[in-house]
Design an enzyme around this catalytic site. Sequence first.
Site, PDB file in Angstrom:
ATOM      1  CE  LYS A  11      -6.551  -5.775   0.877  1.00 36.74           C
ATOM      2  NZ  LYS A  11      -5.733  -6.896   1.199  1.00 36.74           N
TER       3      LYS A  11
ATOM      4  CG  HIS B 271      -4.079  -6.513  14.381  1.00 41.75           C
ATOM      5  ND1 HIS B 271      -2.968  -6.158  15.124  1.00 41.75           N
ATOM      6  CD2 HIS B 271      -3.734  -6.383  13.088  1.00 41.75           C
ATOM      7  CE1 HIS B 271      -1.995  -5.842  14.296  1.00 41.75           C
ATOM      8  NE2 HIS B 271      -2.421  -5.966  13.069  1.00 41.75           N
TER       9      HIS B 271
ATOM     10  CB  CYS C 132       1.251  -7.081  16.833  1.00 44.12           C
ATOM     11  SG  CYS C 132      -0.105  -5.963  17.179  1.00 44.12           S
TER      12      CYS C 132
ATOM     13  CB  CYS D  95      -1.425  -9.497  18.991  1.00 36.10           C
ATOM     14  SG  CYS D  95      -2.340  -8.921  17.531  1.00 36.10           S
TER      15      CYS D  95
ATOM     16  CG  HIS E  48      -0.328  -0.208   2.528  1.00 33.64           C
ATOM     17  ND1 HIS E  48       0.583   0.684   3.046  1.00 33.64           N
ATOM     18  CD2 HIS E  48      -0.463  -1.192   3.452  1.00 33.64           C
ATOM     19  CE1 HIS E  48       0.969   0.277   4.242  1.00 33.64           C
ATOM     20  NE2 HIS E  48       0.362  -0.870   4.510  1.00 33.64           N
TER      21      HIS E  48
ATOM     22  CG  HIS F  61       4.058  -1.507   2.409  1.00 33.72           C
ATOM     23  ND1 HIS F  61       2.890  -2.167   2.139  1.00 33.72           N
ATOM     24  CD2 HIS F  61       4.420  -1.895   3.658  1.00 33.72           C
ATOM     25  CE1 HIS F  61       2.557  -2.927   3.175  1.00 33.72           C
ATOM     26  NE2 HIS F  61       3.466  -2.764   4.118  1.00 33.72           N
TER      27      HIS F  61
ATOM     28  CE  LYS G 291      -4.721   0.580  11.287  1.00 32.48           C
ATOM     29  NZ  LYS G 291      -4.945  -0.418  12.257  1.00 32.48           N
TER      30      LYS G 291
ATOM     31  CB  CYS H 130      -4.715  -6.671  19.444  1.00 33.48           C
ATOM     32  SG  CYS H 130      -3.708  -5.561  18.455  1.00 33.48           S
TER      33      CYS H 130
HETATM   34  O1  ME8 Z   1       6.206  -4.439  10.211  1.00 37.05           O
HETATM   35  N1  ME8 Z   1       2.030   4.649   6.651  1.00 37.05           N
HETATM   36  O2  ME8 Z   1       5.833  -5.277   8.105  1.00 37.05           O
HETATM   37  P1  ME8 Z   1       4.589  -4.360   7.671  1.00 37.05           P
HETATM   38  C1  ME8 Z   1       3.360   4.587   6.609  1.00 37.05           C
HETATM   39  N2  ME8 Z   1       7.452  -7.297   8.547  1.00 37.05           N
HETATM   40  N3  ME8 Z   1       4.069   3.476   6.822  1.00 37.05           N
HETATM   41  C2  ME8 Z   1       3.383   2.354   7.087  1.00 37.05           C
HETATM   42  C3  ME8 Z   1       1.978   2.325   7.142  1.00 37.05           C
HETATM   43  C4  ME8 Z   1       1.289   3.555   6.900  1.00 37.05           C
HETATM   44  N4  ME8 Z   1      -0.031   3.658   6.915  1.00 37.05           N
HETATM   45  N5  ME8 Z   1       1.607   1.067   7.427  1.00 37.05           N
HETATM   46  C5  ME8 Z   1       2.747   0.338   7.542  1.00 37.05           C
HETATM   47  C6  ME8 Z   1       6.442  -5.229   9.329  1.00 37.05           C
HETATM   48  N6  ME8 Z   1       3.821   1.116   7.338  1.00 37.05           N
HETATM   49  C7  ME8 Z   1       7.563  -6.248   9.498  1.00 37.05           C
HETATM   50  C8  ME8 Z   1       8.898  -5.538   9.367  1.00 37.05           C
HETATM   51  S1  ME8 Z   1      11.591  -5.520   9.468  1.00 37.05           S
HETATM   52  C9  ME8 Z   1      12.760  -6.600   9.975  1.00 37.05           C
HETATM   53  C10 ME8 Z   1      10.088  -6.428   9.596  1.00 37.05           C
HETATM   54  C11 ME8 Z   1       5.233   0.723   7.408  1.00 37.05           C
HETATM   55  O3  ME8 Z   1       4.256  -4.825   6.306  1.00 37.05           O
HETATM   56  C12 ME8 Z   1       5.603   0.102   8.750  1.00 37.05           C
HETATM   57  O4  ME8 Z   1       5.785   1.096   9.710  1.00 37.05           O
HETATM   58  O5  ME8 Z   1       3.547  -4.380   8.710  1.00 37.05           O
HETATM   59  C13 ME8 Z   1       6.870  -0.631   8.384  1.00 37.05           C
HETATM   60  O6  ME8 Z   1       7.982   0.228   8.449  1.00 37.05           O
HETATM   61  C14 ME8 Z   1       6.611  -1.073   6.932  1.00 37.05           C
HETATM   62  O7  ME8 Z   1       5.501  -0.294   6.475  1.00 37.05           O
HETATM   63  C15 ME8 Z   1       6.284  -2.555   6.808  1.00 37.05           C
HETATM   64  O8  ME8 Z   1       5.172  -2.880   7.627  1.00 37.05           O
END
Ligand code: ME8
Length: 481
Positions: free
Chosen positions: A297, A145, A126, A123, A17, A20, A294, A142
Site C-alpha cells: 500500500k 515489516h 509476522c 513480530c 490482493h 491471495h 512487492k 523485522c
Molecule cells: O499468512 N504473492 O495470511 P496472509 C503470492 N493467515 N502469494 C502471496 C503474496 C504475494 N505477493 N502475499 C501473500 C497468512 N501471499 C496466515 C495463513 S494458514 C493456517 C494461515 C500468500 O494473508 C501467502 O504466502 O499473510 C499465504 O499463502 C497467503 O497469501 C495468505 O497470506
Amino acid sequence: MNYFVTTSIPYVNGEPHIGHAMELVLADVLARAARQQGKPVIFSTGTDEHGSKVAEKAESLKLKPKEFADKISQQFRDLQKLLDISNDRFIRTTDAGHEQRAQIIWKAIEKDVYKSKYIGLYCVGCEAYVTEAVAKENAGVCPHHKTPYQKLEEENYFFKLSKYGPEIQKAIDSGAFQILPATRKHEILHLIKEGLEDISISRPKEKISWGIAVPGDPNQVMYVWFEALMNYITVLGYPEHEDFKTFWPANVQVIGKDILRFHAAIWPGMLLALGLPLPKALYVHGFVNINGEKISKSLGNVVHPKEIVDKYGVDAFRYYFLRHIPSYGDGVFTWELIDKAYNNELANELGNAVQRTVVMIQKYQNGLIGDIPSFEHDVAQYNEALELCKFDRALDEVWEKVRGLNQYIDEEKPWTLAKNKEDDHLKEVLAYQVSCLLQIADMLTPFLPSTAEKIKNILGTGIVQVTETTLFPRLLDATKA
Ligand code: ME8
C-alpha cells in the site's frame, strides 16, 4: 478416492490482493481437476481472524475486532465469486465450530504441552516469535515489516515440537509427505536437520484478548498460528465427523513460500502429536510482484483483482496467473504482460482456432459437424504436469495443441478443399478440428472453466451453436491500463 485440497487462510487485516487471488486459483484448478476425474472433492478456504495483527488494525479503525473481521472476510468471499472459485467450504476461525474444535485439539495435544517462561522477541506483522540469532542478524528490526521486534517476557504454554523433528524429516525424505517444488523441500529439510525447538503456543490474555481461550486456563489464549493451522481439520469436523474420517489426510495443501515453516514443521508436529497422518503433499507457490516491486500500500502499487477481471474477464485473469507466473517460482504482474497474453494467446491463438472452425463448418456444411471419429490425443505430459502442480507446464501443453491445430488448418487449407469440392476429405478435416477443440476444452476445464464450457456448448452437440462464438473479444483500448 476422496480428494481434499486447501488454501491457506489469509489474515483479515487488509483487503485481498492478487497474491491471495492467485493462491485461490491454483487450488481451484486442483479441485476442479479432481472433480473432472470423478473424485468426491472437498475444497476448503477461509479467513484467519484472531491475533494481534487483526486486533491492532481493527483498533486503529475504531472497530471491534469481530466487526472488522466480518467486513474483510466478506471481501474474501466476494473475491472467490469474482474468480469462479469452486470451494465447498469457507471457514472462519471465529466460527463457533472452529473455536470449540480448537479446544478439543488443544486437549488432545496436552501430553506434549508444558508451561514455561518465554523471554524473547516477537513480530506482530509476522505474528511470529524470532530467535535471538535472527533478531541479531536483522539488528532488532523485522526486515519485512520494518518495525522493531517486541520484547516479550511472559508465561506461555509450549508445544514439544523438538521431539517430532526426526519423524517429520523421515516423512519428507521418504516422499510420504511430499513438498513441491524440491527447492522448498530442501529448505525445510535444512531447517529440520538443524533441530526444531519447542514453540510457544499461547499468549497471556491481559496482553492479547482477541483469541481462543486455552481450555482450563482463563488467563491464556492460543497463539494465533497454532490455532489457525487447526482449521484444516476443524473444517472437516475433527474429531467425530464422517468428513474428517474420510477426507483426511489432505491430498494437497496450497500455501505461499513465506509460510513454509508453519506448514512443513509446526503443522506436521501437531498432527503427529494427535496421532494423525500428514498431508500427502504441500505445494508451495512463489510471490507475485507488481512491476517488479512487492505489493504494498505504501508503494501505492496495489492492483485490485477486480480491476483486472473487469477489463479482461475472469478466465483471462486465471490464465495469466496460472501460466505466466511460474508455478515453481516468483513472477510479476504488469498490465503490458497480461495485455500481450490476452491478445496473442487467448484471442489470436485459442479464440481464432475456435472462430475459424465455426465459420468454416457454417459456410461449408451448414453448421453440421456430423460424426467425430475418435482421434488419439496424447495427454500424458499434461497429466504429469498437473500431478506436480506445474500449472504453467500443463497450459504449455494445451497451447501446443492449440498451435498444432492452427498449423494443421493452415496446412490442410479447408477453403481449398471446399473450392475443389473434395467434400469427404473436407468433412474429415473439419471433424478433426472439432475433435481437437473438444480435447482442448477438456484440458482447459480445470483452468478456464467458462471458456471450456463455451467451447463445448458451441461444438459439442453435432451442430454448431452460434450464440457465443467470440471467446476473447478484441479490447478497444488494448494497450492502455
Ligand atoms: O499468512 N504473492 O495470511 P496472509 C503470492 N493467515 N502469494 C502471496 C503474496 C504475494 N505477493 N502475499 C501473500 C497468512 N501471499 C496466515 C495463513 S494458514 C493456517 C494461515 C500468500 O494473508 C501467502 O504466502 O499473510 C499465504 O499463502 C497467503 O497469501 C495468505 O497470506
